[in-house]
Design a protein around this motif. Structure first.
Motif, PDB file in Angstrom:
ATOM      1  N   TYR A  93       0.864  -1.195   0.000  1.00  0.00           N
ATOM      2  CA  TYR A  93       0.000   0.000   0.000  1.00  0.00           C
ATOM      3  C   TYR A  93       0.893   1.236   0.000  1.00  0.00           C
ATOM      4  N   PRO A  94       0.569   2.247  -0.840  1.00  0.00           N
ATOM      5  CA  PRO A  94      -0.484   2.245  -1.861  1.00  0.00           C
ATOM      6  C   PRO A  94      -0.058   1.428  -3.080  1.00  0.00           C
ATOM      7  N   PRO A  95      -0.978   0.690  -3.698  1.00  0.00           N
ATOM      8  CA  PRO A  95      -0.602  -0.180  -4.816  1.00  0.00           C
ATOM      9  C   PRO A  95      -0.496   0.580  -6.137  1.00  0.00           C
ATOM     10  N   VAL A  96       0.346   1.590  -6.175  1.00  0.00           N
ATOM     11  CA  VAL A  96       0.500   2.436  -7.374  1.00  0.00           C
ATOM     12  C   VAL A  96       1.399   1.724  -8.386  1.00  0.00           C
ATOM     13  N   ASP A  97       0.961   1.688  -9.638  1.00  0.00           N
ATOM     14  CA  ASP A  97       1.798   1.160 -10.721  1.00  0.00           C
ATOM     15  C   ASP A  97       2.603   2.329 -11.282  1.00  0.00           C
ATOM     16  N   PRO A  98       3.904   2.424 -10.972  1.00  0.00           N
ATOM     17  CA  PRO A  98       4.662   3.623 -11.367  1.00  0.00           C
ATOM     18  C   PRO A  98       4.851   3.755 -12.874  1.00  0.00           C
ATOM     19  N   LEU A  99       4.850   2.635 -13.593  1.00  0.00           N
ATOM     20  CA  LEU A  99       5.092   2.703 -15.042  1.00  0.00           C
ATOM     21  C   LEU A  99       3.825   3.027 -15.824  1.00  0.00           C
ATOM     22  N   ALA A 100       2.662   2.846 -15.218  1.00  0.00           N
ATOM     23  CA  ALA A 100       1.410   3.223 -15.880  1.00  0.00           C
ATOM     24  C   ALA A 100       0.946   4.611 -15.458  1.00  0.00           C
ATOM     25  N   SER A 101       1.582   5.179 -14.431  1.00  0.00           N
ATOM     26  CA  SER A 101       1.170   6.480 -13.893  1.00  0.00           C
ATOM     27  C   SER A 101       2.004   7.603 -14.490  1.00  0.00           C
ATOM     28  N   LEU A 102       1.407   8.794 -14.529  1.00  0.00           N
ATOM     29  CA  LEU A 102       2.059   9.935 -15.189  1.00  0.00           C
ATOM     30  C   LEU A 102       1.435  11.233 -14.717  1.00  0.00           C
ATOM     31  N   SER A 103       2.279  12.232 -14.479  1.00  0.00           N
ATOM     32  CA  SER A 103       1.797  13.596 -14.239  1.00  0.00           C
ATOM     33  C   SER A 103       2.433  14.494 -15.295  1.00  0.00           C
ATOM     34  N   ARG A 104       1.627  14.953 -16.239  1.00  0.00           N
ATOM     35  CA  ARG A 104       2.183  15.711 -17.368  1.00  0.00           C
ATOM     36  C   ARG A 104       2.690  17.095 -16.970  1.00  0.00           C
ATOM     37  N   LEU A 105       2.248  17.591 -15.821  1.00  0.00           N
ATOM     38  CA  LEU A 105       2.688  18.917 -15.377  1.00  0.00           C
ATOM     39  C   LEU A 105       3.780  18.839 -14.316  1.00  0.00           C
ATOM     40  N   MET A 106       4.256  17.619 -14.034  1.00  0.00           N
ATOM     41  CA  MET A 106       5.218  17.438 -12.961  1.00  0.00           C
ATOM     42  C   MET A 106       6.472  18.275 -13.158  1.00  0.00           C
ATOM     43  N   ARG A 107       6.992  18.324 -14.363  1.00  0.00           N
ATOM     44  CA  ARG A 107       8.239  19.057 -14.626  1.00  0.00           C
ATOM     45  C   ARG A 107       8.098  20.544 -14.311  1.00  0.00           C
ATOM     46  N   LYS A 108       6.867  21.074 -14.432  1.00  0.00           N
ATOM     47  CA  LYS A 108       6.663  22.503 -14.177  1.00  0.00           C
ATOM     48  C   LYS A 108       6.581  22.810 -12.687  1.00  0.00           C
ATOM     49  N   GLY A 109       6.327  21.785 -11.851  1.00  0.00           N
ATOM     50  CA  GLY A 109       6.152  22.042 -10.430  1.00  0.00           C
ATOM     51  C   GLY A 109       7.227  21.454  -9.549  1.00  0.00           C
ATOM     52  N   THR A 110       8.310  20.933 -10.147  1.00  0.00           N
ATOM     53  CA  THR A 110       9.367  20.319  -9.351  1.00  0.00           C
ATOM     54  C   THR A 110      10.720  20.929  -9.706  1.00  0.00           C
ATOM     55  N   GLY A 111      11.711  20.656  -8.879  1.00  0.00           N
ATOM     56  CA  GLY A 111      13.058  21.162  -9.127  1.00  0.00           C
ATOM     57  C   GLY A 111      13.454  22.225  -8.127  1.00  0.00           C
TER      58      GLY A 111
END
Length: 464
Positions: A341-359
């Motif tokens: 838990y949590p049973p997240v599949d990391p290879l099927a998951s995606l955040s398209r705006l992640m690059r704009k909010g991280t770093g």
């Protein structure tokens, strides 16, 4: 909810499911609020779905059970449905129509807003560029939620999507900035309702929560109203009062099924799997109410949760949701079966705006590189596992064995987390580094040398 009362009409032509057909009307428009009075004196409420010449189709929010044609009177207000908005919603628990279920008085506000909302002018939209931290390592590191984003959770029956939704709603924050959560539950069982109330009690006591819960035995038509009330309250808290608001909506499949039921009652021609042809535009009218507005400090971020019937990601609800939203968090039955838990599949998951909010200046300077390297390493680990199933573990190279070790380390040291564990971003990123450093340095080509030097222990640098 509110709306004035005008001329009363008694020409009820037909009752069909949750719909009331009133004839002889004039000057009535779509989305108009209606008050319905039964012969017993009981008052119900409705919204105009359609008007054809002198016949108005009204969806009854409390359903048409117990109504009869001859003793029913309908008055149209001349205005769309409006609700009071403001900080009065915070700390309150209501049903899907906005009526209090916490024993308190009706929710009051300094002003009223139409539940249909108003589209945000694209020119005034501010691009999302700051993170909402959920305290869930798999989400914060690999599919970072960004303020103003719409990021759905795709689940299936038997997976702990409600537990994850409650955990995120209980733990999410935007640092020291004003923050609130609006939780809209649709089609929940009474056990689920009690679980949500208990899990979010602390946030409610802190007056940082608006709770709208539609149960499975409530009128199905109420489910169409619940997310709209939630978003209307959220928009005022965000764009007028300057809060960052996270709206969690679960389960959107129950919402879509309610839409299908109303469409069938209206006799509309069905589209895919009997859903109405306007399912896409209807879902978009909800999801697109998120965002940030230039010149205003607040934001609305949406986390819709939906169950995929039979785990089918091509089902119309997840399929159309994927077109509208900016990525997805996919829960995996395989991970659940492994007890993670949590049973997240990391290879099927995606955040398209992640690059704009991280770093640097947003989360942590090494965040984007670590997330990218971890996903790449996990993809290679999955290939190696499939290869091991074919030829046996003994035939693998030492590097391949390191990748198998990484997959196990990822599941146990990074992904696994308690349902009430609020993990900091620094802790999650440090755990990601621990997992990555199970690989030889030659396999970490996506990480800059200076980052590797800073995080790998000296003896590891020499060994690798």
């Amino acid at each position: 909810m509110t709306g004035g009362v005008g001329i009363e009409y008694t020409g009820v032509r037909e009752l069909r499911g949750p719909l009331l057909f009133v004839e002889g009307v004039s000057g009535v428009g779509w989305d108009e609020f209606a008050t319905i009075v039964l012969d017993s004196g009981e008052r119900r409420h409705g919204l105009v779905l359609d008007v054809d010449r002198d016949i108005a189709v009204v969806q009854v929010l409390e359903d048409t059970a117990g109504m009869n044609r001859t003793g029913t009177r309908v008055a149209f207000s001349g205005k769309p449905l409006r609700i009071p908005v403001g900080a009065g919603w915070l700390g309150r628990a209501c049903n899907g129509r906005g009526d209090p279920t916490d024993g308190g008085p009706p929710v009051l506000g300094g002003s009223y807003a139409e539940v249909a909302g108003a589209p945000i002018n694209p020119v005034r939209r501010e691009p999302p560029n700051e993170a909402v931290l959920t305290g869930v390592g798999a989400v914060d590191v690999l599919t970072t939620l960004v303020r103003g984003q719409k990021l759905p959770v795709f689940s299936a029956a038997g997976l702990p999507h409600l537990e994850l939704a409650v955990q995120i709603a209980a733990q999410a924050s935007c640092g020291d900035e004003p923050f609130a959560v609006v939780f809209a539950g649709m089609g929940l069982t009474h056990a689920d309702t009690a679980f949500v109330r208990e899990g979010l009690a602390a946030r409610s006591a802190a007056r940082e929560l608006v709770l709208l819960l539609n149960t499975a035995d409530d009128p199905v038509i109420e489910r169409l109203l619940t997310p709209r009330l939630a978003l209307t309250a959220a928009e005022h808290l965000a764009f007028t009062e300057g809060r960052h608001v996270l709206v969690v909506m679960t389960d959107m499949t129950a919402y879509a099924e309610a839409l299908r039921e109303v469409s069938a009652a209206r006799g509309e021609i069905p589209a895919r799997r009997a859903y109405p042809g306007y399912l896409y535009s209807d879902l978009a009218s909800l999801y697109e109410r998120c965002g940030r507005i230039r010149g205003r400090p607040g934001s609305v971020t949406i986390l819709p949760v939906l169950t995929m019937p039979a785990g089918d990601i091509t089902h119309p609800v997840p399929d159309l949701t994927g077109y509208i939203t900016e990525g997805q968090i996919v829960l995996s039955a395989e991970m659940q079966a492994a007890g993670t838990y949590p049973p997240v599949d990391p290879l099927a998951s995606l955040s398209r705006l992640m690059r704009k909010g991280t770093g640097a200046g947003r989360t942590r300077a090494d965040h984007p590189a670590v997330a990218a390297q971890l996903i790449a390493a996990l993809a290679r680990s999955r290939q190696v596992r499939e290869l091991a199933d074919l030829i046996g573990r003994s035939a693998l190279s030492p590097t391949d064995l390191h990748h198998l070790d990484l997959e196990d380390a990822f599941r146990h040291r990074f992904l696994a987390q308690g349902t009430d564990e609020n993990r900091s971003l620094d802790d999650s990123l440090d755990r990601a580094w621990e997992v990555l450093l199970t690989l030889p340095r030659s396999q970490l080509g996506m990480l800059p040398a200076d980052l590797l030097d800073a995080h790998a222990p000296p003896q590891d640098q020499e060994a690798r």
